[in-house]
Design an enzyme around this catalytic site. Sequence first.
Site, PDB file in Angstrom:
ATOM      1  CG  ASP A  72      -0.336   0.584   2.658  1.00 13.89           C
ATOM      2  OD1 ASP A  72       0.938  -0.724   2.721  1.00 13.89           O
ATOM      3  OD2 ASP A  72      -0.892   0.726   3.544  1.00 13.89           O
TER       4      ASP A  72
ATOM      5  CD  GLU B 256       4.124   1.059   7.146  1.00 14.83           C
ATOM      6  OE1 GLU B 256       5.116   0.840   8.018  1.00 14.83           O
ATOM      7  OE2 GLU B 256       3.510   1.839   6.077  1.00 14.83           O
TER       8      GLU B 256
HETATM    9  N1  BES Z   1       8.406   3.423   5.174  1.00 12.43           N
HETATM   10  C1  BES Z   1       8.026   3.738   6.165  1.00 12.43           C
HETATM   11  C2  BES Z   1       9.055   3.581   8.068  1.00 12.43           C
HETATM   12  C3  BES Z   1      10.623   4.814   7.438  1.00 12.43           C
HETATM   13  C4  BES Z   1       9.561   6.318   7.491  1.00 12.43           C
HETATM   14  C5  BES Z   1      11.241   4.460   8.184  1.00 12.43           C
HETATM   15  C6  BES Z   1      11.257   6.906   7.365  1.00 12.43           C
HETATM   16  C7  BES Z   1      12.605   5.063   7.974  1.00 12.43           C
HETATM   17  C8  BES Z   1      12.303   6.143   7.788  1.00 12.43           C
HETATM   18  C9  BES Z   1       6.737   3.792   6.216  1.00 12.43           C
HETATM   19  O1  BES Z   1       6.468   3.418   5.049  1.00 12.43           O
HETATM   20  C10 BES Z   1       5.956   4.777   6.864  1.00 12.43           C
HETATM   21  O2  BES Z   1       5.967   5.156   6.383  1.00 12.43           O
HETATM   22  N2  BES Z   1       5.180   4.771   8.065  1.00 12.43           N
HETATM   23  C11 BES Z   1       4.054   5.190   8.590  1.00 12.43           C
HETATM   24  C12 BES Z   1       3.428   4.457  10.209  1.00 12.43           C
HETATM   25  C13 BES Z   1       1.754   4.774  10.524  1.00 12.43           C
HETATM   26  C14 BES Z   1       1.089   5.076   9.498  1.00 12.43           C
HETATM   27  C15 BES Z   1       1.891   3.403  11.239  1.00 12.43           C
HETATM   28  C16 BES Z   1       5.152   6.600   9.198  1.00 12.43           C
HETATM   29  O3  BES Z   1       6.554   6.299  10.165  1.00 12.43           O
HETATM   30  O4  BES Z   1       4.546   7.727   9.626  1.00 12.43           O
HETATM   31 ZN    ZN Z   2       7.196   2.197   3.522  1.00 10.79          ZN
END
Ligand code: BES
Ligand code: ZN
Length: 459
Positions: A88, A153
């Site tokens: 997603d 996710e």
């Molecule tokens: N890939 C990201 C997580 C991430 C971002 C890891 C920057 C390291 C550095 C992931 O897909 C993401 O954006 N996760 C969301 C999760 C939330 C909606 C629960 C986030 O971190 O905002």
């Molecule tokens: Zn991600």
Amino acid sequence: MQEIISYLEENKNRFLLELKEFLAIPSVSTKPENKQEVRRCAEWITAHLTALGMQNTRIHETDGHPLVYSEWLGEPAKPAVLLYGHYDVQPAEPLELWTSPPFEATIRDGNLFGRGATDDKGQTFIHFKALEAYLKTLKKLPVNLKLIIEGEEEIGSPHLAPFIEKHQELLKADLAVISDTPFFAKGVPSICYGLRGIVYMQIEVVGPNRDLHSGSYGGAVHNPIQALAEIMAQLHDRNGRITIPGFYDEVRRLSKKEREAYRQLPWREAKYTKDLGVRQLYGEKGYTALERLWVRPTLDCNGIWGGYTGEGAKTVIPSQASAKISMRLVPDQQPEKIARAFEKFVKKIAPKTIQVSIQCLNLAEPALTSIDSPGVKAAMAALEKGFGKQPLYQREGGSIPVVSHFKKILGLDTVLLGFGLPNENAHAPDEFINLENFFGGMKTTAHFYDELARQINKR
Ligand code: BES
Ligand code: ZN
């Protein structure tokens, strides 16, 4: 390994075409109107994994978007790896800020642009191709592999923990691996061993029972936008610290050793500041920017609205105003506890002139993973082979909810073997993946699975 590496080299153009197809499906999990597209994307992955030789590939229904499970279990004596990725993506808006359309992936200057290019379709696809290289040439993998590719996710993985709980036997493995994080910098590979957690809240402030003429009524009632701004302004003190009582109670102190290690990293505040186009950085007093990003909790407004925002002037006191607020958490803060503390505090400071309602939209726990594990050793060796450089250790400020589920439910440590770059515009217009990292990532991943079989058998 030569055969595998040659296969990856020879099929580069086809891989790009396939990734473009994957990126063309607008699998935006947060938008109800994209529900069918999200499912179509899960179907695309299922067909793709089946064609490249993975087994028992199928869609599992959840109470939300479907997830894809797939496996290859042909070496019972070898270790088992649980690979996670998410298909997603975040919404592409604002569309007018994209140089090329978000769902028509386009290459410019060695980068492939499109929503999901790095987060996380591109990075997940890197693994698909490493697996394909093994299965098409040697007809087997160096390890047993179980995959879950989920479709929720970006909305906090609300249905993933129940799935993992229910399928503990199916998901049994020696370790987990995820490619969904960036390198420290271009040409500076790294292993990420910490992620922040998150609590995402929405506040709604309601004043008068209808919109009012700001001349006829201004002076008689509290404007909900102003009341909301007053609440927001009280959430930080002058030192950039969050004022919610108890917020910092469980925050683990930064060790001297870690502090020193971060100071040694090749990072310059002046360059970072210039790159972001800000006049100076902002944050909690007493900590460096990297510390504030990785080991300190934060609170940010992600959106605020109310009243008239169209062109020209409209004189109105709106009936309502709202804000979306995220808090990034660090070990050992607990999301539920922080959400309750937030709600209690906002209710306490809310002016008596308005009504406030608070909703929690999603939660994820912070995560730390061991750097002494065989998985991390394999990742270090693989990155060195794939990119010719010894990787650094770092943490990240973003969140991946599944990491704590894997630890709590399955007892698994996760290797965060990311191939993104920090400036790839994840969640923003003009998201891209750097093609050197994309292809280097495939080689690294191929080496990783190979190294893993050796590292784990050594134990
Ligand atoms: N890939 C990201 C997580 C991430 C971002 C890891 C920057 C390291 C550095 C992931 O897909 C993401 O954006 N996760 C969301 C999760 C939330 C909606 C629960 C986030 O971190 O905002
Ligand atoms: Zn991600």
